[in-house]
Design a protein around this motif. Structure first.
Motif, PDB file in Angstrom:
ATOM      1  N   TYR A 218       0.671  -1.082  -0.110  1.00  0.00           N
ATOM      2  CA  TYR A 218      -0.008   0.253   0.062  1.00  0.00           C
ATOM      3  C   TYR A 218       0.789   1.198  -0.129  1.00  0.00           C
ATOM      4  O   TYR A 218       0.695   2.197  -0.631  1.00  0.00           O
ATOM      5  N   ILE A 219       1.895   1.295   1.024  1.00  0.00           N
ATOM      6  CA  ILE A 219       2.938   2.560   1.037  1.00  0.00           C
ATOM      7  C   ILE A 219       3.468   2.521  -0.149  1.00  0.00           C
ATOM      8  O   ILE A 219       3.843   3.558  -0.812  1.00  0.00           O
ATOM      9  N   GLU A 220       3.994   1.555  -0.873  1.00  0.00           N
ATOM     10  CA  GLU A 220       4.987   1.429  -2.007  1.00  0.00           C
ATOM     11  C   GLU A 220       3.921   2.385  -3.240  1.00  0.00           C
ATOM     12  O   GLU A 220       4.584   3.064  -3.970  1.00  0.00           O
ATOM     13  N   GLY A 221       2.786   1.655  -3.336  1.00  0.00           N
ATOM     14  CA  GLY A 221       1.945   2.198  -4.468  1.00  0.00           C
ATOM     15  C   GLY A 221       1.630   4.012  -4.334  1.00  0.00           C
ATOM     16  O   GLY A 221       1.422   4.368  -5.348  1.00  0.00           O
ATOM     17  N   LEU A 222       1.625   4.296  -3.180  1.00  0.00           N
ATOM     18  CA  LEU A 222       1.095   5.584  -2.652  1.00  0.00           C
ATOM     19  C   LEU A 222       2.060   6.577  -2.672  1.00  0.00           C
ATOM     20  O   LEU A 222       2.100   7.697  -2.632  1.00  0.00           O
ATOM     21  N   ILE A 223       3.660   6.217  -2.764  1.00  0.00           N
ATOM     22  CA  ILE A 223       4.734   7.327  -2.693  1.00  0.00           C
ATOM     23  C   ILE A 223       5.628   7.468  -3.888  1.00  0.00           C
ATOM     24  O   ILE A 223       6.458   8.068  -3.747  1.00  0.00           O
ATOM     25  N   GLU A 224       5.379   6.165  -4.570  1.00  0.00           N
ATOM     26  CA  GLU A 224       6.409   5.987  -5.858  1.00  0.00           C
ATOM     27  C   GLU A 224       6.143   7.230  -6.910  1.00  0.00           C
ATOM     28  O   GLU A 224       5.142   7.721  -6.975  1.00  0.00           O
ATOM     29  N   ASP A 225       7.129   7.366  -7.432  1.00  0.00           N
ATOM     30  CA  ASP A 225       7.122   8.711  -8.527  1.00  0.00           C
ATOM     31  C   ASP A 225       6.305   8.173  -9.610  1.00  0.00           C
ATOM     32  O   ASP A 225       5.476   9.269 -10.198  1.00  0.00           O
ATOM     33  N   HIS A 226       6.207   7.029 -10.047  1.00  0.00           N
ATOM     34  CA  HIS A 226       5.653   6.995 -11.470  1.00  0.00           C
ATOM     35  C   HIS A 226       4.888   5.668 -11.347  1.00  0.00           C
ATOM     36  O   HIS A 226       5.270   4.517 -11.429  1.00  0.00           O
ATOM     37  N   PRO A 227       3.479   5.714 -10.903  1.00  0.00           N
ATOM     38  CA  PRO A 227       2.853   4.477 -10.700  1.00  0.00           C
ATOM     39  C   PRO A 227       2.334   3.841 -11.878  1.00  0.00           C
ATOM     40  O   PRO A 227       1.650   2.630 -11.623  1.00  0.00           O
ATOM     41  N   TYR A 228       2.483   4.407 -13.133  1.00  0.00           N
ATOM     42  CA  TYR A 228       2.005   3.820 -14.325  1.00  0.00           C
ATOM     43  C   TYR A 228       3.106   2.813 -14.712  1.00  0.00           C
ATOM     44  O   TYR A 228       2.882   2.279 -15.957  1.00  0.00           O
ATOM     45  N   SER A 229       4.227   2.996 -14.161  1.00  0.00           N
ATOM     46  CA  SER A 229       5.424   2.347 -14.886  1.00  0.00           C
ATOM     47  C   SER A 229       5.493   0.844 -14.361  1.00  0.00           C
ATOM     48  O   SER A 229       5.036   0.407 -13.319  1.00  0.00           O
ATOM     49  N   PRO A 230       5.788  -0.106 -15.350  1.00  0.00           N
ATOM     50  CA  PRO A 230       5.826  -1.642 -14.965  1.00  0.00           C
ATOM     51  C   PRO A 230       7.128  -1.995 -14.068  1.00  0.00           C
ATOM     52  O   PRO A 230       7.213  -2.820 -13.482  1.00  0.00           O
ATOM     53  N   PHE A 231       8.037  -0.838 -13.981  1.00  0.00           N
ATOM     54  CA  PHE A 231       9.242  -1.023 -13.419  1.00  0.00           C
ATOM     55  C   PHE A 231       8.978  -0.432 -11.735  1.00  0.00           C
ATOM     56  O   PHE A 231       8.479   0.548 -11.550  1.00  0.00           O
ATOM     57  N   PRO A 232       9.401  -1.406 -10.927  1.00  0.00           N
ATOM     58  CA  PRO A 232       9.376  -1.055  -9.576  1.00  0.00           C
ATOM     59  C   PRO A 232      10.460   0.013  -9.265  1.00  0.00           C
ATOM     60  O   PRO A 232      11.542  -0.004  -9.525  1.00  0.00           O
ATOM     61  N   GLN A 233       9.849   1.284  -8.541  1.00  0.00           N
ATOM     62  CA  GLN A 233      10.855   2.227  -8.079  1.00  0.00           C
ATOM     63  C   GLN A 233      11.383   2.140  -6.751  1.00  0.00           C
ATOM     64  O   GLN A 233      11.900   3.091  -6.227  1.00  0.00           O
ATOM     65  N   ILE A 234      10.762   1.216  -5.892  1.00  0.00           N
ATOM     66  CA  ILE A 234      11.166   1.043  -4.590  1.00  0.00           C
ATOM     67  C   ILE A 234      11.624  -0.605  -4.470  1.00  0.00           C
ATOM     68  O   ILE A 234      10.694  -1.351  -4.801  1.00  0.00           O
ATOM     69  N   GLN A 235      12.498  -0.867  -3.933  1.00  0.00           N
ATOM     70  CA  GLN A 235      13.033  -2.129  -3.547  1.00  0.00           C
ATOM     71  C   GLN A 235      12.484  -2.674  -2.442  1.00  0.00           C
ATOM     72  O   GLN A 235      12.037  -2.137  -1.392  1.00  0.00           O
TER      73      GLN A 235
END
Length: 505
Positions: A218-235
């Motif tokens: 939940y936190i990952e999806g709400l704070i990442e910069d580009h939610p529409y990208s298939p690449f994860p921006q948080i490890q």
């Protein structure tokens, strides 16, 4: 019908009966709420409240209830200091509003209210059932600590403290979720992590307004910069050693109560292709494995598309003997190469997901046997050719080499649009797909940090530890992705020093 009480910032009354009425109205029809009213010091009444199953009742009886019942009766002045003198637990907190008191109760504390006192007391005797420390199930360990985070936040923070014993390790608490009130910890090392980056993470989490947070996703999806990208921006990891190593590089850890998966930000594309074991083995072996990982990343992404493009538009690129062999195996296949590849790839992905969702005892057997049976049956039925089965098998094996599951899913997803482009435009479509992916990766940011750093923007000093594993004695500086505070991580070191000492001894 009982009216809903707005207890936010509601202060306590000096009348115990009124406070009890408010609490019983808030917890109306809750069978797990346990209460007890008893005399305190002979002249005043006290009230205990706790949630069944979240309190260690043995500690409650021995260190809280028994001392209160046996308190002397020759006192007329009861205050917080007096309570502290008779209750034999170390965690006692004054709370001045019902909202704060209910938060402590939800975290396993016992609420103590005393007549004529305008505050409540939260006594820490939490003791619910929890899972023990085990080896992480989602991250196989070849060499390294065989312990993983659990669902209990206090256990996870203690494991982090055991790795990093310096007091500069800061753990900032937050609470997210209107109903779940989930505890979140922001971990960083003061003096290494960029202060502006820490404040950015805290600001993004504090802006979250949601009814509940049940997992770190939940936190990952709400704070990442580009939610529409298939690449994860948080490890994402459940290994304390990985979080500790990331904190020492100036990154930030986000730990969520109720899940063993910790978030690490910012991250880069190259960090997604690195395994913790790379730094626990000899650097020559780790560098070779890292090169192998890059090679099979390309194979996993492009091999089916390359096969489709060559067979559909560029047969002249295939040696004659190989082309004749492929043509012979495809003479009875009713589908073009693109449909054949899509049929096999979708079937393989379905088998892989089925193996993940099934119980461990049968999951691996079903996925392996299913792949063999379906591949052989499809070839015998004339639906797919033998070379296509081999291409899909090699692609599937290549995708298993990616250490980060979320990054592997992104590569598996992008394989399909590139396959469509190759089936329509040949190698031109394949190159257009690759260029589009590279442009997209260059535009990504992880908390403002370029996703392809140190390749774009180019940082030559950090390239060594991205495409290969630099020796420990040569890795003197921290990555500059989060700033340059305390960039030197070890003093200058020469391998000849050991040689001279050994010769002299």
């Amino acid at each position: 019908m009982v009216d809903v009480i707005d207890y936010r910032d509601m202060p306590f009354s000096t009348e115990l009966a009124g406070n009890i009425d408010i609490i019983q109205t808030i917890y109306n029809h809750s069978t797990d709420i346990k209460t007890r009213t008893f005399p305190l010091a002979g002249s005043k009444e006290a009230f205990l409240l706790f949630i069944d199953g979240m309190v260690n009742e043995a500690l409650l009886d021995l260190h809280v209830l028994a001392p209160l019942l046996q308190a002397r009766t020759d006192t007329s002045h009861i205050d917080f200091a007096y309570i502290c003198s008779i209750v034999t637990t170390s965690q006692l907190t004054i709370v001045t509003s019902f909202e704060d008191l209910l938060k402590h109760i939800a975290n396993g504390c016992v609420a103590l209210l005393v007549d004529q006192l305008p505050f409540g007391i939260a006594v820490g005797v939490a003791g619910w059932q929890q899972r023990g420390i085990e080896e992480p199930a989602a991250e196989s360990i070849i060499r390294g600590p065989r312990e993983g985070f659990t669902e209990t936040l206090s256990v996870n923070t203690s494991m982090l403290r055991r790795k990093i014993k310096d007091p500069s390790l800061k753990l900032k608490p937050l609470q997210v979720g209107r109903y779940t009130k989930t505890s979140v910890i922001i971990a960083h090392i003061d003096g290494i992590a960029n202060h502006a980056l820490v404040e950015e993470v805290r600001s993004r989490i504090e802006k979250i307004d949601i009814d509940g947070v049940l997992e770190s996703g939940y936190i990952e999806g709400l704070i990442e910069d580009h939610p529409y990208s298939p690449f994860p921006q948080i490890q994402v990891t459940e290994r304390p050693d990985v979080v500790s190593a990331s904190l020492l590089e100036g990154k930030i850890g986000i730990m969520v109560d109720g899940t063993p998966f910790c978030l690490i930000a910012p991250t880069t594309f190259f960090a997604m292709l690195q395994s913790p074991e790379d730094y626990y083995q000899r650097y020559i072996i780790s560098s070779f494995i890292r090169w192998l990982r890059f090679l099979f990343l390309i194979i996993s992404l492009l091999l089916p598309s390359l096969y489709v493009a060559v067979l559909t538009f560029h047969q002249e690129m295939v040696p004659t003997s190989l082309l004749l062999s492929i043509a012979k195996s495809r003479e009875d296949i009713p589908f073009p190469a693109l449909v054949e590849a899509l049929l096999m790839e979708v079937s393989f992905e379905a088998l892989r997901e089925a193996g993940v969702r099934l119980p461990k005892q049968v999951g691996s057997a079903v996925s392996i046997v299913g792949a063999l049976v379906i591949g052989q049956a499809a070839t015998s039925a004339g639906l797919v050719s033998s070379p296509m089965v081999m291409v899909v098998a090699i692609t599937g094996i290549a995708s298993f080499l990616l250490p980060q599951y979320s990054a592997g899913i992104a590569i598996r997803l992008l394989r399909f649009p590139i396959m469509f482009l190759s089936g329509m435009f040949g190698l031109l479509g394949l190159m257009l797909g690759v260029i589009a992916i590279i442009i997209h990766l260059c535009s990504l940011r992880s908390l403002g940090v370029p996703y392809l750093q140190p390749l774009a923007p180019m940082k030559w000093s950090e390239m060594l530890d991205s495409f290969m594993r630099a020796p420990i004695w040569n890795n003197r500086k921290r990555p500059s992705l989060t700033g340059r505070k305390k960039s030197i991580r070890q003093s200058s070191f020469k391998r000849s020093d050991h040689g001279e000492e050994g010769a002299s001894s």
